[in-house]
Scaffold this motif. Sequence first.
Motif, mmCIF file in Angstrom:
data_model
loop_
_atom_site.group_PDB
_atom_site.id
_atom_site.type_symbol
_atom_site.label_atom_id
_atom_site.label_comp_id
_atom_site.label_asym_id
_atom_site.label_seq_id
_atom_site.Cartn_x
_atom_site.Cartn_y
_atom_site.Cartn_z
ATOM 1 N N ARG A 91 0.861 -1.183 -0.045
ATOM 2 C CA ARG A 91 0.032 -0.036 -0.032
ATOM 3 C C ARG A 91 0.782 1.392 0.108
ATOM 4 O O ARG A 91 0.314 2.170 -0.839
ATOM 5 N N TRP A 92 2.043 1.190 0.766
ATOM 6 C CA TRP A 92 2.946 2.478 0.808
ATOM 7 C C TRP A 92 3.432 2.733 -0.631
ATOM 8 O O TRP A 92 3.581 3.584 -1.201
ATOM 9 N N ARG A 125 2.228 1.717 -3.399
ATOM 10 C CA ARG A 125 1.130 2.047 -4.525
ATOM 11 C C ARG A 125 0.862 3.534 -4.246
ATOM 12 O O ARG A 125 0.698 4.145 -5.223
ATOM 13 N N ASN A 126 0.794 4.077 -3.217
ATOM 14 C CA ASN A 126 0.449 5.234 -2.877
ATOM 15 C C ASN A 126 1.750 6.324 -3.190
ATOM 16 O O ASN A 126 1.615 7.499 -3.549
ATOM 17 N N ARG A 143 3.431 6.103 -5.689
ATOM 18 C CA ARG A 143 3.209 6.160 -7.293
ATOM 19 C C ARG A 143 4.743 6.800 -7.721
ATOM 20 O O ARG A 143 4.861 7.553 -8.480
ATOM 21 N N HIS A 150 3.548 13.349 4.921
ATOM 22 C CA HIS A 150 2.557 12.189 4.047
ATOM 23 C C HIS A 150 1.880 11.694 5.069
ATOM 24 O O HIS A 150 0.992 10.783 4.203
ATOM 25 N N VAL A 168 -0.385 4.286 6.966
ATOM 26 C CA VAL A 168 -0.204 4.650 5.384
ATOM 27 C C VAL A 168 -0.080 5.990 5.171
ATOM 28 O O VAL A 168 -0.998 6.831 5.328
ATOM 29 N N GLU A 170 -0.727 9.026 3.046
ATOM 30 C CA GLU A 170 -1.959 9.516 2.368
ATOM 31 C C GLU A 170 -1.927 10.947 1.728
ATOM 32 O O GLU A 170 -2.903 11.477 0.998
ATOM 33 N N PHE A 200 -0.254 13.522 -0.676
ATOM 34 C CA PHE A 200 0.585 13.593 -1.718
ATOM 35 C C PHE A 200 0.091 14.819 -2.667
ATOM 36 O O PHE A 200 -1.184 15.234 -2.550
ATOM 37 N N TRP A 218 -0.515 14.518 -5.744
ATOM 38 C CA TRP A 218 -1.439 13.835 -6.586
ATOM 39 C C TRP A 218 -2.995 13.913 -6.162
ATOM 40 O O TRP A 218 -3.846 13.742 -7.104
ATOM 41 N N ASN A 219 -2.909 13.952 -4.948
ATOM 42 C CA ASN A 219 -4.471 13.802 -4.591
ATOM 43 C C ASN A 219 -4.729 15.194 -3.667
ATOM 44 O O ASN A 219 -5.922 15.257 -3.178
ATOM 45 N N TYR A 229 -3.955 16.805 -1.084
ATOM 46 C CA TYR A 229 -4.099 16.607 0.329
ATOM 47 C C TYR A 229 -3.576 18.002 1.088
ATOM 48 O O TYR A 229 -2.362 18.165 0.477
#
Length: 487
Positions: free
Chosen positions: A49-50, A52-53, A55, A71, A90, A92, A94, A96-97, A99
């Motif tokens: 999951r790390w 994948r997030n 990226r 992050h 995890v 979250e 970034f 790209w989102n 946040y």
Amino acid sequence: MSFSRPIKYQRRDHPNGDICCVPQCAISGKFNSVVSFHRFPRDEPTRERWRRNVRRNDLVIKNNTRVCSRHFVSRAVSQGGRRRLERGAVPELFAWNDYSLPAARPTVCETTHRPEGEPTGEIEMDVGLLLRCHDYHANPEASSLYTAREKIEAQRQEIQALRKRLHEVTLKQSFGLERFLASDDDIRFYTRFASYRHLQAFWRHIEPATSRMVRVGSRSSSTLSTTAAPDPAGQQSRCLPQIDELFLFLVYLSLGLTEKDLGDRFNIVQCAVGGIIKAWVHLLYTLLGVGIWMSPDAIRATMPRVFGKYSDTQVLIDCTELRCQMPSSVLVQSKMSSQYKSHTTLKGMMGVSPNGAVTFVSSLYSGSVSDKELFRQSGIVPLLDKDMAVMVDKGFGIDTLVPFKVYRLPFQSKTSQLSQDHVPVTRDIVRLKMHVEKTTKSVKGNKLFDTIIPLTIAGSINQLFAVACLLTNYQKKPLDKAWCEAP
């Protein structure tokens, strides 16, 4: 990632080399403040999951690979003692989102009162200054390793696509055998060979003799050779590859194109086209005309059963006329004028064995010559065997020229019909003469002979006609027994 206010950090007395691996994140271990760095977890699902997030496709997770605390959400970071992540935390936050970052915890310098004007050792910097201090941004073109590799891969794919497109466009613009090798229909149209495989088989048959080809033309066109020996220099300066030269010659026969048209198609000068045609017609005339006459034993071994009571036939004879340009001389016009065609013609004779192979080709004569005279002057009489027969059309009155049997269509009187005995003979001979008629039709299928032949090629028309006849032995299969036995 969005930064709405300047961030204050205090320089560390003992900086370390920790760097955040997240793309476009400039945090490093040169500063402390609220930022901490955390290794990837050992738990495989959480670790995935790390990854994948984050990226980052090119990321290789090592022992020193870190993700900074900016992050993670605030509840995922322990505030007491050594800073650790809560179990299962995890990243979250970034770019790209989009946040927002957590609020920074006040540092010791911020909570301690200092007299006004006393240096605090703090550095206020905006994002641009922070990014410039990051190791990733030492080179502006390498601001992100992931982004750079992504751009390189995209550019590489674009280059490959452009190269492929350029090859396709170049191939379409060029007129050579490579352009049509994937289409047997195009091969049949341009060369009259059944397929590219048949053409390749013919090329392998004649290729060893091409090194002894005598070139005709000027040195500037790279088609001159004073000897029959191989010329390496001439090979290197050739206008076209040898197999494309053969393709050009076959296109010339099949379509009857002019030298200027062929020069434009193959992108060579017109004089080079003439030299290529002359060189190849002389080579093929020499190669294909050797040993084509079949002995009586070979004739009997390949005799189709359909000949039945005519199985002693050695050769089937037929004449054909080629229309040619009318000469200016009235005397020559009278000699070349044909009553059958009502035009000036050239007349030639062809001999086909019972199995369908061309075994004899005569020279071309003026159109006014009779079939009997053409048979006498052609030179075929010494080749005939006295124990075998020839099959001819009704216009060949050659009984006085040969001492053996002649199979000929019966003559029909102007005042009477054929007798009942002549009907089966006529039917059988007409059926068998289709062998030579099909071969003649195949030769006339070459557009060079199907139209009016110009006088400019009169010097090589005999060789061109002979080569076109002999090529039919390779462009089509000889008649086999299975075919001839079919009803």
